[in-house]
Design a protein around this motif. Structure first.
Motif, PDB file in Angstrom:
ATOM      1  N   LEU A   1       0.831  -1.203   0.000  1.00 13.82           N
ATOM      2  CA  LEU A   1       0.000   0.000   0.000  1.00 13.82           C
ATOM      3  C   LEU A   1       0.867   1.255   0.000  1.00 13.82           C
ATOM      4  CD1 LEU A   1      -2.915  -0.875   2.483  1.00 13.82           C
ATOM      5  CD2 LEU A   1      -2.859  -1.070  -0.015  1.00 13.82           C
ATOM      6  N   ARG A   2       1.965   1.227   0.759  1.00 12.66           N
ATOM      7  CA  ARG A   2       2.861   2.390   0.817  1.00 12.66           C
ATOM      8  C   ARG A   2       3.551   2.635  -0.526  1.00 12.66           C
ATOM      9  NH1 ARG A   2       4.103   0.134   6.021  1.00 12.66           N
ATOM     10  NH2 ARG A   2       3.207   1.455   7.690  1.00 12.66           N
ATOM     11  N   SER A   3       3.731   1.577  -1.302  1.00 16.07           N
ATOM     12  CA  SER A   3       4.449   1.704  -2.574  1.00 16.07           C
ATOM     13  C   SER A   3       3.536   2.115  -3.726  1.00 16.07           C
ATOM     14  CB  SER A   3       5.131   0.370  -2.923  1.00 16.07           C
ATOM     15  OG  SER A   3       4.152  -0.625  -3.256  1.00 16.07           O
ATOM     16  N   LEU A   4       2.238   2.180  -3.481  1.00 15.76           N
ATOM     17  CA  LEU A   4       1.295   2.529  -4.547  1.00 15.76           C
ATOM     18  C   LEU A   4       1.432   4.001  -4.922  1.00 15.76           C
ATOM     19  CD1 LEU A   4      -1.890   0.591  -3.365  1.00 15.76           C
ATOM     20  CD2 LEU A   4      -0.357  -0.002  -5.256  1.00 15.76           C
TER      21      LEU A   4
ATOM     22  N   ARG B   1      -9.095  -2.960  -5.558  1.00 17.82           N
ATOM     23  CA  ARG B   1      -9.120  -1.634  -6.176  1.00 17.82           C
ATOM     24  C   ARG B   1      -8.049  -0.714  -5.579  1.00 17.82           C
ATOM     25  NH1 ARG B   1     -14.103   0.380  -8.542  1.00 17.82           N
ATOM     26  NH2 ARG B   1     -15.595  -1.287  -8.954  1.00 17.82           N
ATOM     27  N   TRP B   2      -7.090  -1.283  -4.862  1.00 21.57           N
ATOM     28  CA  TRP B   2      -6.092  -0.446  -4.189  1.00 21.57           C
ATOM     29  C   TRP B   2      -5.381   0.479  -5.157  1.00 21.57           C
ATOM     30  CZ3 TRP B   2      -7.568  -0.260   0.369  1.00 21.57           C
ATOM     31  CH2 TRP B   2      -7.706  -1.342   1.225  1.00 21.57           C
TER      32      TRP B   2
ATOM     33  N   GLN C   1      -3.094   4.039  -1.180  1.00 17.49           N
ATOM     34  CA  GLN C   1      -2.232   5.044  -0.564  1.00 17.49           C
ATOM     35  C   GLN C   1      -3.043   5.995   0.322  1.00 17.49           C
ATOM     36  OE1 GLN C   1       1.019   6.676   0.501  1.00 17.49           O
ATOM     37  NE2 GLN C   1       1.476   5.785  -1.507  1.00 17.49           N
ATOM     38  N   GLU C   2      -4.209   6.411  -0.153  1.00 16.76           N
ATOM     39  CA  GLU C   2      -5.041   7.352   0.610  1.00 16.76           C
ATOM     40  C   GLU C   2      -5.668   6.679   1.830  1.00 16.76           C
ATOM     41  OE1 GLU C   2      -5.223  10.589   0.178  1.00 16.76           O
ATOM     42  OE2 GLU C   2      -3.771  10.354  -1.456  1.00 16.76           O
ATOM     43  N   TYR C   3      -6.021   5.405   1.698  1.00 15.70           N
ATOM     44  CA  TYR C   3      -6.569   4.674   2.848  1.00 15.70           C
ATOM     45  C   TYR C   3      -5.515   4.535   3.938  1.00 15.70           C
ATOM     46  CZ  TYR C   3      -8.260   0.697   5.610  1.00 15.70           C
ATOM     47  OH  TYR C   3      -8.638  -0.133   6.645  1.00 15.70           O
ATOM     48  N   LEU C   4      -4.300   4.180   3.549  1.00 18.01           N
ATOM     49  CA  LEU C   4      -3.223   4.042   4.520  1.00 18.01           C
ATOM     50  C   LEU C   4      -2.910   5.395   5.170  1.00 18.01           C
ATOM     51  CD1 LEU C   4      -1.224   2.067   5.783  1.00 18.01           C
ATOM     52  CD2 LEU C   4       0.389   2.625   3.959  1.00 18.01           C
TER      53      LEU C   4
END
Length: 265
Positions: free
Chosen positions: A115-118, A240-241, A125-128
């Motif tokens: 997620l951090r690498s998206l 959908r990440w 990225q926005e969710y994290l």
């Protein structure tokens, strides 16, 4: 009544024989005891549900941050709305796949490094970022206990675990004003009595400026978006990440909020 409330309040600890986070990722209709439909299930009579609903409603209204009581209220009053939501999911290909595969949003199921690498602006990225900024964790959601149907038990568990995703979609923080706006959106989308009560009574605790802005701008915006958007519980968010958050909002017909809610906290 007291015994049931103590059961609802007990700490979230692994059951005996627990083999790790992946062991209870799926809620399935396996009998775990007399009348027990899933691991945390507590069978209750209609009278017990009424008593639980009344007690949890009073405590949740007194302290809206008692998420354990909000959870009990949702489970004991939401049967009809959960059936409607389940049927909506069954009629949608993506929603039906969710019901079939029963994904869970937990720290044990999230690949945080991925997620951090998206790309910047992606849903993942926005969710994290939402989790980090607001210092919240998907693992704080209470397990379902008082729903006497294992499929509906999963539906309300999914609702809880998607709640932070809705904050991300709507651009709402976790302060009181942001939570009330999300509750109005959820009330329109789900019809859950718990959401309706939270939407109606939550504003009581707001200061004058926040209440004025809520009534004049934010509630109309949340209701309009809740009505226009298709059922947001039909979205398989975990697949959908990489989708840009802006594109997902456009797909759902969700517009930008009328103002920065965090500044009004």
């Amino acid at each position: 009544m007291a015994t049931l409330l103590r059961a609802a309040l007990r700490p979230l600890r692994p059951p005996p024989g627990h083999r790790g986070p992946a062991a209870d990722v799926l809620l399935r209709g396996v009998r775990h005891g007399a009348g027990q439909l899933y691991p945390e299930h507590i069978p209750t009579s209609p009278l017990q549900k009424v008593l639980l609903a009344a007690g949890s409603a009073g405590m949740a209204l007194y302290d809206p941050y008692r998420h354990d009581m909000v959870a009990v209220l949702g489970e004991t009053t939401g049967l009809r709305a959960l059936k409607v939501l389940r049927d909506q999911m069954k009629r949608d290909p993506e929603g039906a796949q969710i019901l079939q595969e029963r994904p869970r949003i937990l720290l044990s199921t999230l690949d945080l490094d991925k997620l951090r690498s998206l790309p910047e602006g992606s849903l993942g990225q926005e969710y994290l970022r939402f989790l980090d900024v607001n210092r919240v964790s998907p693992d704080t959601r209470a397990p379902t206990r008082f729903v006497d149907d294992e499929e509906l038990a999963y539906v309300i568990q999914r609702y809880r675990e998607v709640h932070d995703m809705l904050h991300t979609l709507l651009g709402m923080p976790t302060n009181m004003l942001g939570e009330i706006v999300v509750k109005w959106f959820e009330a329109v989308q789900t019809g859950l009595p718990m959401c309706i009560l939270g939407a109606l009574f939550g504003p009581i605790r707001l200061h004058t400026q926040g209440l004025r802005v809520l009534v004049s701008e934010l509630i109309p915006w949340a209701v309009q978006n809740g009505r226009r958007a298709p059922c947001v519980f039909n979205l398989y968010y975990e697949r959908r990440w990489e989708q840009p958050l802006r594109a997902l909002r456009e797909e759902l017909g969700i517009t930008d909020p009328p103002m920065l809610v965090r500044a009004l906290a």
